[in-house]
Scaffold this motif. Structure first.
Motif, mmCIF file in Angstrom:
data_model
loop_
_atom_site.group_PDB
_atom_site.id
_atom_site.type_symbol
_atom_site.label_atom_id
_atom_site.label_comp_id
_atom_site.label_asym_id
_atom_site.label_seq_id
_atom_site.Cartn_x
_atom_site.Cartn_y
_atom_site.Cartn_z
ATOM 1 N N VAL A 266 0.835 -1.193 0.000
ATOM 2 C CA VAL A 266 0.000 0.000 0.000
ATOM 3 C C VAL A 266 0.880 1.257 0.000
ATOM 4 O O VAL A 266 0.634 2.209 -0.737
ATOM 5 N N ARG A 267 1.927 1.231 0.806
ATOM 6 C CA ARG A 267 2.824 2.397 0.860
ATOM 7 C C ARG A 267 3.430 2.674 -0.517
ATOM 8 O O ARG A 267 3.414 3.801 -1.007
ATOM 9 N N GLN A 268 3.928 1.626 -1.151
ATOM 10 C CA GLN A 268 4.529 1.804 -2.475
ATOM 11 C C GLN A 268 3.496 2.269 -3.493
ATOM 12 O O GLN A 268 3.800 3.065 -4.379
ATOM 13 N N ASN A 269 2.270 1.769 -3.350
ATOM 14 C CA ASN A 269 1.204 2.204 -4.237
ATOM 15 C C ASN A 269 0.962 3.698 -4.104
ATOM 16 O O ASN A 269 0.851 4.405 -5.101
ATOM 17 N N ILE A 270 0.878 4.157 -2.855
ATOM 18 C CA ILE A 270 0.584 5.568 -2.634
ATOM 19 C C ILE A 270 1.758 6.426 -3.103
ATOM 20 O O ILE A 270 1.584 7.512 -3.643
ATOM 21 N N GLN A 271 2.968 5.900 -2.923
ATOM 22 C CA GLN A 271 4.143 6.693 -3.303
ATOM 23 C C GLN A 271 4.402 6.689 -4.800
ATOM 24 O O GLN A 271 5.208 7.473 -5.288
ATOM 25 N N PHE A 272 3.718 5.819 -5.508
ATOM 26 C CA PHE A 272 4.013 5.675 -6.933
ATOM 27 C C PHE A 272 3.955 6.994 -7.695
ATOM 28 O O PHE A 272 4.930 7.353 -8.373
ATOM 29 N N PRO A 273 2.845 7.770 -7.581
ATOM 30 C CA PRO A 273 2.821 9.046 -8.306
ATOM 31 C C PRO A 273 3.906 10.009 -7.829
ATOM 32 O O PRO A 273 4.458 10.760 -8.632
ATOM 33 N N LEU A 274 4.220 9.966 -6.531
ATOM 34 C CA LEU A 274 5.272 10.858 -6.006
ATOM 35 C C LEU A 274 6.595 10.551 -6.681
ATOM 36 O O LEU A 274 7.327 11.436 -7.104
ATOM 37 N N ARG A 275 6.897 9.256 -6.759
ATOM 38 C CA ARG A 275 8.154 8.838 -7.379
ATOM 39 C C ARG A 275 8.208 9.218 -8.844
ATOM 40 O O ARG A 275 9.249 9.589 -9.380
ATOM 41 N N GLU A 276 7.041 9.116 -9.509
ATOM 42 C CA GLU A 276 7.019 9.388 -10.942
ATOM 43 C C GLU A 276 7.188 10.871 -11.239
ATOM 44 O O GLU A 276 7.816 11.247 -12.209
ATOM 45 N N TYR A 277 6.576 11.712 -10.395
ATOM 46 C CA TYR A 277 6.514 13.120 -10.763
ATOM 47 C C TYR A 277 7.442 14.023 -9.968
ATOM 48 O O TYR A 277 7.769 15.105 -10.401
ATOM 49 N N LEU A 278 7.807 13.622 -8.763
ATOM 50 C CA LEU A 278 8.574 14.535 -7.921
ATOM 51 C C LEU A 278 9.859 13.868 -7.479
ATOM 52 O O LEU A 278 10.001 12.652 -7.555
ATOM 53 N N ASP A 279 10.773 14.693 -6.985
ATOM 54 C CA ASP A 279 12.032 14.151 -6.515
ATOM 55 C C ASP A 279 12.149 14.474 -5.028
ATOM 56 O O ASP A 279 12.590 15.542 -4.659
ATOM 57 N N LEU A 280 11.686 13.552 -4.211
ATOM 58 C CA LEU A 280 11.633 13.826 -2.774
ATOM 59 C C LEU A 280 12.466 12.804 -2.024
ATOM 60 O O LEU A 280 12.777 11.737 -2.542
ATOM 61 N N SER A 281 12.790 13.118 -0.776
ATOM 62 C CA SER A 281 13.544 12.174 0.034
ATOM 63 C C SER A 281 12.625 11.024 0.454
ATOM 64 O O SER A 281 11.403 11.176 0.507
#
Ligand SMILES: Nc1ncnc2c1ncn2[C@@H]1O[C@H](COP(=O)(O)OP(=O)(O)OP(=O)(O)O)[C@@H](O)[C@H]1O
Ligand SMILES: [Mg+2]
Lengths: 380, 274
Positions: free
Chosen positions: B117-132
């Motif tokens: 679930v965590r990876q699912n939610i982070q998926f768009p973040l990883r795709e579009y943004l560069d965050l820690s």
């Protein structure tokens, strides 16, 4: 470099630290904002009282609100008192929401174990899974046999249509590829034989070699391997996705035995189809060998046939054919067991499909070895 | 800081589109599947910042309309504008920029089954943004808790969740980039009434704070009453009525009467009165 979209300035006033956040604290600029916040967190501040003024923030979203909240919590953790002031009332609900999150302890990442222990535990796991596999295959085979007998005593429950359908899929439709591949293999064997035997002037023995090799070993092995790749994998994928979407459970609650409806027809189809395909394939390989012997070795088909009649006996033929249904059973068994082991995710489906093909090919070859020992000892 | 520049490109520029222009504008859209027409010249406007409830018979084409707005179903005819831009006339990049500004909750969740679930939610973040990693973890947990799931759910796989939990986790994923529009396909079906109520409150809270526009396909009469600003009703491939719930209740259209004054609907209304 683009202009800073977010900013965080600070000034110290009578022992009170005033932070002023401004700009667009939204996820598009979260990278920048996080940078500012971590930098601040790293610095030690002596002030015991901090005010975070957010009245100059133009735009705020959940990510921005969380960063503000994180900053506030960080100060509080260090024993200072911190508060967010000047909040635009329309963002109040948002900040309230965010303040209720991330309150628990962070889930700890467990660190990598020692490599020696890791390898040992991997070995152990492999041994356990091998034992489990064996147990499960035997159990599954038992269940399949039981349901087969149950069907035998109540023949009207026999799913004849389903078997015919499966036979069409795994048997009939595999004919072209099996014929083609074995034709080529027969031809290659003959070509190699002629090429090497020619040195000793023993070309004619090529017929013995091709005949015996194809009928005893190559025909059934190649057919089994092809079917493991072509039909075994399809079985695993089908059953696996049915299991994933609770279709198997649906059958069960409707009082139908998945073994009887899904597994038995598939296994029977494989057990019947494999000998038939082996036969067709072997004939095709012999034909391929004959063609090469004629075109490349220069003996006419009649000579080839004569020689073949002398070289092989009916036992040579039966050795190959007897093995075939067992190979079919092994492939079907592995495919169905692996299919039923699929768990929820798409990745697991892929994993088990691969496992199904690898294990069934491995078992087919092991079984072939066992048969070789057996036939050698009864002198066939 | 290359990503900052990209990020700026993607954030809404103060545009020429007037404020009162509909954020989604659908005109004369026709969709059919192998000669079976589902949408027959449908017109619909969604205003900026509103929660639009979209109702219609089961199998009537609600999901099809939603999917054609977000570009998953090919329409045969008509125009669809989102953020004042005609979706047929966009370059690949413009399209991506627009897609980043909306979030979608599919009818069956559509979580990636091989990710937690965590990876699912982070998926768009990883795709579009560069965050820690740390911030991404915190955002994932924050979103999860905002949609009403406990933090430990983050490490579970979708197959280990209940149907309602999948819905919520999928909503968390749809909201993770704080989109301007969210498309929800039956968000409250499969939730218990308490959770469904909380869900409505959450959507309303997000609408008020973030100015979120919500396009919500729903059969939940309570959601229609409590959360939706306006309702659009679909029948026979067209919108037969739009308006706030009061207008819908007063309408004489036979289908609307059956929908809002049927046995289930009236028992609800009566229950409220007593
Ligand atoms: N990919 C497709 N191929 C063929 N027909 C389709 C496809 N997608 C949808 N349909 C058809 O379009 C019609 C509308 O389907 P849709 O999924 O939009 O219904 P819905 O209004 O969302 O119903 P529900 O409330 O049950 O979700 C149905 O008749 C369906 O069979
Ligand atoms: Mg639908």
């Amino acid at each position: 470099m683009a202009a800073q979209a977010v900013s965080l300035s600070q000034k110290e006033e009578a022992g009170k630290l005033m932070l002023s956040a401004a700009g667009r604290w939204i996820s598009s600029f979260a990278g920048q904002a996080e940078h500012l916040v971590t930098e601040l967190e790293r610095k030690r501040s002596k002030s015991k009282s901090i005010a975070i003024d957010v009245s100059h923030i133009e735009q705020l979203d959940t990510t921005g609100a969380w960063l503000l909240e994180r900053m506030r919590r960080d100060f509080e953790d260090k024993g200072a008192s911190a508060e967010i002031v000047g909040l635009n009332p329309r963002y109040k609900i948002l900040l309230d929401e965010v303040q209720q999150t991330n309150t628990g302890k962070h889930t700890e990442e467990h660190d990598d174990p020692n490599p020696v222990v890791g390898t040992l535990s991997l070995l152990g796991e492999m041994a356990v899974s091998f034992a489990k596999d064996t147990g499960e295959f035997v159990q599954f085979l038992g269940a399949a046999v039981v349901s087969f007998f149950r069907v035998l005593v109540r023949p009207w429950t026999f799913r004849f249509t389903s078997i015919v359908h499966q036979m069409d899929r795994v048997g009939f439709r595999s004919v072209p590829i099996i014929v083609l591949i074995l034709f080529l293999i027969g031809a290659i064997l003959a070509q190699q034989g002629i090429f090497h035997f020619r040195k000793f002037g023993a070309e004619t023995y090529v017929v013995d070699m091709v005949g015996v090799l194809v009928l005893r070993e190559v025909g059934v092995l190649i057919t089994s391997i092809m079917l493991a790749g072509r039909s075994g994998s399809a079985y695993t994928a089908e059953l696996g996705s049915m299991k994933m979407r609770e279709e198997v459970d649906a059958l069960r609650v409707m009082g139908r035995d998945p073994m009887e409806i899904l597994i038995l027809p598939r296994m029977i189809a494989l057990i019947i189809a494999l000998p038939l395909l082996t036969f067709i394939g072997s004939m095709s390989a012999l034909f391929g060998g004959m063609m090469i012997a004629w075109l490349y070795g220069g003996f006419a088909p009649e000579i080839f046939m004569d020689r073949l009649r002398d070289a092989i006996s009916s036992s040579t033929f039966w050795v190959g054919m007897i093995k075939a249904p067992f190979m079919g059973a092994v492939i079907g068994l592995v495919a169905c067991v692996e299919g039923f082991r699929v768990q929820g995710s798409a990745e697991s489906l892929g994993e088990h499909t691969t496992a199904s093909v690898v294990k069934s090919i491995f078992l087919v070859i092991v079984l072939d070895g066992a048969f070789a020992i057996f036939f050698a000892s009864i002198d066939w | 800081m290359a990503n900052v520049e990209i990020a700026q490109e993607r954030t809404p520029k103060p545009s020429k589109v007037p404020d009162n222009y509909p954020i989604i504008r659908v005109r004369d859209v026709w969709v059919s599947f192998s000669d079976h027409p589902v949408l027959k010249g449908l017109d619909l406007d969604v205003k900026k910042g509103e929660i639009l409830g979209f109702v219609g018979a089961s199998g009537g084409g609600k999901s099809v309309l939603l999917r054609s707005i977000i570009g998953l179903v090919q329409k045969q005819k008509g125009t669809i504008e989102v953020f004042g831009r005609d979706l047929d006339r966009l370059s690949e990049q413009e399209r991506q920029a627009i897609e980043r500004r909306w979030g979608v909750l599919f009818q069956h969740g559509a979580l990636f089954s091989s990710l937690t679930v965590r990876q699912n939610i982070q998926f768009p973040l990883r795709e579009y943004l560069d965050l820690s990693e740390r911030l991404m973890d915190e955002i994932a947990i924050a979103k999860l808790e905002m949609v009403g799931l406990p933090a430990f759910v983050a490490e579970k796989y979708p197959s280990q969740l209940s149907g309602g939990m999948i819905k919520r986790a999928a909503l968390a994923r749809a909201l993770v980039l704080d989109p301007e529009i969210v498309f929800l396909d039956e968000p409250t079906s499969g939730l218990d009434p308490i959770s469904a109520g909380e869900f409505d409150d959450l959507i309303k809270a997000l609408q008020q704070t973030l100015g979120l526009t919500v396009f919500m396909v729903t059969h939940d009469l309570d959601s229609l009453h409590s959360a939706c600003d306006r309702i659009a009703a679909l029948a026979d491939g067209k919108i037969i009525a739009t308006g706030p719930i009061g207008d819908m209740l007063k309408s004489d259209h036979p289908w609307l009467r059956a929908y809002f004054h049927g046995k289930r609907a009236s028992s609800r209304l009566n229950g409220k009165k007593t």
